[in-house]
Design an enzyme around this catalytic site. Sequence first.
Site, PDB file in Angstrom:
ATOM      1  N   TRP A 130       0.861  -1.184   0.000  1.00  0.00           N
ATOM      2  CA  TRP A 130       0.000   0.000   0.000  1.00  0.00           C
ATOM      3  C   TRP A 130       0.899   1.237   0.000  1.00  0.00           C
ATOM      4  O   TRP A 130       1.839   1.331   0.803  1.00  0.00           O
ATOM      5  CB  TRP A 130      -0.868  -0.024   1.265  1.00  0.00           C
ATOM      6  CG  TRP A 130      -1.785   1.134   1.427  1.00  0.00           C
ATOM      7  CD1 TRP A 130      -2.573   1.711   0.473  1.00  0.00           C
ATOM      8  CD2 TRP A 130      -2.034   1.853   2.645  1.00  0.00           C
ATOM      9  NE1 TRP A 130      -3.295   2.743   1.019  1.00  0.00           N
ATOM     10  CE2 TRP A 130      -2.970   2.852   2.350  1.00  0.00           C
ATOM     11  CE3 TRP A 130      -1.545   1.746   3.941  1.00  0.00           C
ATOM     12  CZ2 TRP A 130      -3.438   3.739   3.300  1.00  0.00           C
ATOM     13  CZ3 TRP A 130      -2.006   2.620   4.896  1.00  0.00           C
ATOM     14  CH2 TRP A 130      -2.958   3.617   4.579  1.00  0.00           C
ATOM     15  N   ASP A 211      -0.341  -5.996   9.254  1.00  0.00           N
ATOM     16  CA  ASP A 211      -1.362  -4.976   9.000  1.00  0.00           C
ATOM     17  C   ASP A 211      -2.657  -5.706   8.623  1.00  0.00           C
ATOM     18  O   ASP A 211      -2.692  -6.434   7.623  1.00  0.00           O
ATOM     19  CB  ASP A 211      -0.899  -4.067   7.847  1.00  0.00           C
ATOM     20  CG  ASP A 211      -1.846  -2.888   7.640  1.00  0.00           C
ATOM     21  OD1 ASP A 211      -2.865  -2.793   8.352  1.00  0.00           O
ATOM     22  OD2 ASP A 211      -1.582  -2.060   6.746  1.00  0.00           O
ATOM     23  N   LYS A 246     -12.981  -0.442   7.011  1.00  0.00           N
ATOM     24  CA  LYS A 246     -13.687  -1.194   5.962  1.00  0.00           C
ATOM     25  C   LYS A 246     -14.726  -2.132   6.564  1.00  0.00           C
ATOM     26  O   LYS A 246     -15.874  -2.139   6.134  1.00  0.00           O
ATOM     27  CB  LYS A 246     -12.702  -2.009   5.124  1.00  0.00           C
ATOM     28  CG  LYS A 246     -11.349  -1.392   4.945  1.00  0.00           C
ATOM     29  CD  LYS A 246     -11.288  -0.331   3.883  1.00  0.00           C
ATOM     30  CE  LYS A 246      -9.951   0.384   3.966  1.00  0.00           C
ATOM     31  NZ  LYS A 246      -9.618   1.226   2.851  1.00  0.00           N
TER      32      LYS A 246
END
Length: 396
Positions: A130, A211, A246
Amino acid sequence: MFEHLSSLPPDPILGLLASYRADENPDKIDLGVGVYKDEAGHTAILQAVKEAETRLLQSEETKAYIGPAGTPGFNAAMQELVLGANHPALVANRVRSAQTPGGCGALRVLAELVDRAKPGATVWVSDPTWANHVPLLGNAGLQIKSYPYYDRSSGSLQFDAMVETLKDVGEGDVVLLHACCHNPCGADLSREQWQVLVEMAQKQGFTPFIDMAYQGFGDGLDDDAWGLRLMAESVPELLVAASCSKNFGLYRERVGLAMVIYNDSAAADTGQTQMLSAVRGNYSMPPSHGAAIVESILTDASLRANWEAELTEMRERINGLRAGVVESLAAAGAAGDFSFIREQKGMFSFLGINPEQVARLQKEYSIYMVDSSRISIAGLSQSNMEYFCKAVASVL
Ligand code: LMR
């Protein structure tokens, strides 16, 4: 003093939003930022969240400070969501955590903790990773190196190359792993591959940093945490950044968890003073509202059941779209094999087209995606699928 500053290009992911919003083409499609959308292209507030918010409005009694660690109830509920109930590290009182402003806040605080323990330590990140991992970890003082992870030409994981690069990484270095739904490529580690990495961490002594931004978006809440939980049982120290953006749809509320598993409970107590000092010197303390919603959902059986059902619906819609886009690209005559998209997990996959083709899709068809050709699958729908696939076929 500021006249010497030079201006920077827009953020590669967030910058797309502004261009998309300004585009007047009624057929425009946003496949940029990783935000879940329903069939109508809307990012609705989850019902469980609305209900928790309603209850919170009635029950909240104060807006006094909550302190750098956030609320104990949120931290405990999230530790259990991430690790599972009665995880050995929890039972041994080796886990400490802090409620953070999103997964980003968690990544940054944990990076500062690492830098306090070993100034300028090296953190190994996947290639690709990311885009925001690099500034979040690097600006805290860590050195960034990368290991091969994904081969864009074949659409598959390069696990042997990853292992080969990491085989000499030892104590004092940190290895960042994506728990599930890899961002940006969608290619996840298998259980066998997690086992190999666990053995490497045990043998070589590096510190894993996981993560987990998409728990529940891949195969389910427990399945998505399988590798993380195995790692947590097997190594003396582990860092975890979790996000509620999310899976609870709480993007703008900024809710996350920075969690550390320490060697023993004395080290945990000491480490927590350092983590909370990093928080205090950074943003003082996290916002309360979003985390209170999460705590309320996770600790109430009926809200939790509703939330899990909504999460399942989001996951199943994305998986349906994954299968649908593979079929529709073939039906549109798009050259190439896109079947890897069906196998991958979570919000993202690379389409595997070049930056010129990405630019053409934007200019000629108002289809927006990151330059790397990462697409946010939830931006597709039954109604725009054919338009999208024909446009892709035309630029190939
Ligand atoms: C993404 O990758 O699109 C999301 O994680 C949102 C962001 O902040 O980049």
